[in-house]
Enzyme design. Structure first.
Site, PDB file in Angstrom:
ATOM      1  CG  HIS A  64      -0.263   0.075   2.530  1.00 49.17           C
ATOM      2  ND1 HIS A  64       0.516  -0.935   3.037  1.00 49.17           N
ATOM      3  CD2 HIS A  64      -0.226   1.075   3.460  1.00 49.17           C
ATOM      4  CE1 HIS A  64       0.988  -0.576   4.226  1.00 49.17           C
ATOM      5  NE2 HIS A  64       0.564   0.634   4.491  1.00 49.17           N
ATOM      6  CG  HIS A  66       0.266   4.264   4.713  1.00 45.93           C
ATOM      7  ND1 HIS A  66      -0.453   3.451   5.555  1.00 45.93           N
ATOM      8  CD2 HIS A  66      -0.562   5.293   4.393  1.00 45.93           C
ATOM      9  CE1 HIS A  66      -1.664   3.965   5.748  1.00 45.93           C
ATOM     10  NE2 HIS A  66      -1.756   5.078   5.051  1.00 45.93           N
ATOM     11  CG  ASP A  68       5.304   2.802   6.858  1.00 42.60           C
ATOM     12  OD1 ASP A  68       4.387   3.434   6.298  1.00 42.60           O
ATOM     13  OD2 ASP A  68       5.099   1.799   7.580  1.00 42.60           O
ATOM     14  CG  HIS A  69       4.519  -0.135   3.739  1.00 42.71           C
ATOM     15  ND1 HIS A  69       4.495  -1.461   4.112  1.00 42.71           N
ATOM     16  CD2 HIS A  69       4.106   0.574   4.818  1.00 42.71           C
ATOM     17  CE1 HIS A  69       4.064  -1.548   5.361  1.00 42.71           C
ATOM     18  NE2 HIS A  69       3.828  -0.333   5.809  1.00 42.71           N
ATOM     19  CG  HIS A 141      -3.472  -0.353   6.331  1.00 50.45           C
ATOM     20  ND1 HIS A 141      -3.330  -0.319   7.704  1.00 50.45           N
ATOM     21  CD2 HIS A 141      -2.435   0.396   5.843  1.00 50.45           C
ATOM     22  CE1 HIS A 141      -2.270   0.415   8.017  1.00 50.45           C
ATOM     23  NE2 HIS A 141      -1.718   0.861   6.907  1.00 50.45           N
ATOM     24  CG  HIS A 274       4.115  -2.485  10.382  1.00 43.96           C
ATOM     25  ND1 HIS A 274       3.384  -1.616  11.153  1.00 43.96           N
ATOM     26  CD2 HIS A 274       4.385  -1.819   9.234  1.00 43.96           C
ATOM     27  CE1 HIS A 274       3.215  -0.474  10.489  1.00 43.96           C
ATOM     28  NE2 HIS A 274       3.820  -0.574   9.319  1.00 43.96           N
TER      29      HIS A 274
HETATM   30 ZN   LIG Z   1       0.241   1.540   6.453  1.00 43.46          ZN
HETATM   31 ZN   LIG Z   2       3.317   0.637   7.648  1.00 48.15          ZN
END
Ligand SMILES: [Zn+2]
Ligand SMILES: [Zn+2]
Length: 312
Positions: A64, A66, A68-69, A141, A274
């Site tokens: 996804h 976000h 941090d990914h 999410h 995570h």
């Molecule tokens: Zn996320």
């Molecule tokens: Zn995340």
């Protein structure tokens, strides 16, 4: 074919905020000579250097959008270009993957030396590789988000050597032909007869299966459907049980909920990942998951590598 090595490198195991010990999300799967990245958080390329795995990435699957990914994709793509890569690289992901790749090309000021493609995946979309398939499944999410299943093709059944000899097949190349599905001719007691593969081969055996949820609230029915009998389930375990309300509010899971999912899906190994930056000790995660799941539980540190063997 069976027998390829299958290794999972946990290159980034942090939650949304990195810590000195944990990088943002990145999981690398090596199968034979293939290398797939699942998420590519900030600093992923340096983690790849530390893991000494090279940079021959075949594909990147993003769960996804976000930051941090995906922030690590920028640096990795520039390095691949500097290194002279010419083979195409495809980034797979849910809704907005095309915008991401278009924007990446627009805002970077280096001369990209290889084709960078984007393919949007939805719930149930699959990508075929040599000997295995990667399938996306929708998780929960709060924005379009996918988990991924990497599943190998079934392996041939066991070869019954003793029975083959009883039927008059001499040990040697004819064994291999039967194992490859060919019918052969043998002479036993002066009589010629056919031996068919089904007479000496057991039922096909499942290949190995790795499931990665990405960030998600508990989605047990979905994991039972897509992740059943997984050799490895890598599950969001951002929080412990004391933060269950926060987990629900931010569409994440607790370690206990990850354990429940692993039990329901009959997974063999559960990896909790995570991990929120608030935790320096993850023993509580492992213990909470253990209360719900009797299989193997790990809370991998960054750079931990797990070799996936055949369960049967
Ligand atoms: Zn996320
Ligand atoms: Zn995340």
């Amino acid at each position: 074919m069976s027998g390829e090595t299958l290794q999972v490198y946990f290159l980034g195991t942090a939650g949304a905020l990195p810590t000195p010990m944990r990088n943002p999300s990145c999981i690398m799967v090596r199968r034979g000579t293939d290398m797939l990245l699942f998420d590519c958080g900030e600093g992923a390329q340096q983690q790849m250097m530390r893991a000494r795995c090279g940079f021959t990435v075949n594909a990147i699957f993003v769960t996804h959008w976000h930051a941090d990914h995906f922030l690590g994709i920028f640096g990795l793509v520039q390095t691949l270009s500097f290194n002279g890569r010419t083979e195409p690289l495809t980034i797979y992901g849910p809704n907005w993957v095309h915008e991401f790749v278009e924007n990446l090309k627009k805002i970077t000021r280096f001369n990209l030396k290889f084709p960078l493609d984007s393919i949007e995946l939805r719930d149930g979309s699959w990508v075929r590789f040599n000997g295995y398939t990667v399938t996306g499944f929708a998780v929960s999410h709060g924005l379009p988000a996918l988990g991924y299943v990497l599943e190998e093709d079934p392996r041939p059944g066991r070869f019954d050597r003793d029975h083959a000899i009883e039927l008059g097949v001499p040990p040697g190349p004819l064994f291999g032909r039967l194992q490859r599905g060919e019918t052969i001719l043998v002479v036993k007691d002066g009589v010629e007869r056919e031996v068919q593969p089904y007479e000496v081969m057991g039922a096909p055996r499942p290949g190995r299966k790795i499931v990665y949820t990405g960030d998600t609230k508990p989605v047990i029915p979905i994991l039972v459907e897509h992740g059943r009998d997984a050799d490895l389930l890598i599950h969001d375990a951002t929080y412990d049980e004391s933060e269950i309300k926060r987990a629900a509010e931010f569409y994440h899971a607790t370690a206990s909920q990850a354990g429940q999912a692993a039990a329901a899906a009959n997974a063999r190994i559960l990896a909790l990942t995570h991990i929120s930056s608030r935790y320096t000790d993850t023993a509580i995660h492992a213990n909470e998951a253990k209360a719900a799941f009797s299989g193997t539980i790990i809370v991998p540190d960054d750079l931990f590598m797990l070799e996936i063997t055949y369960g049967s």
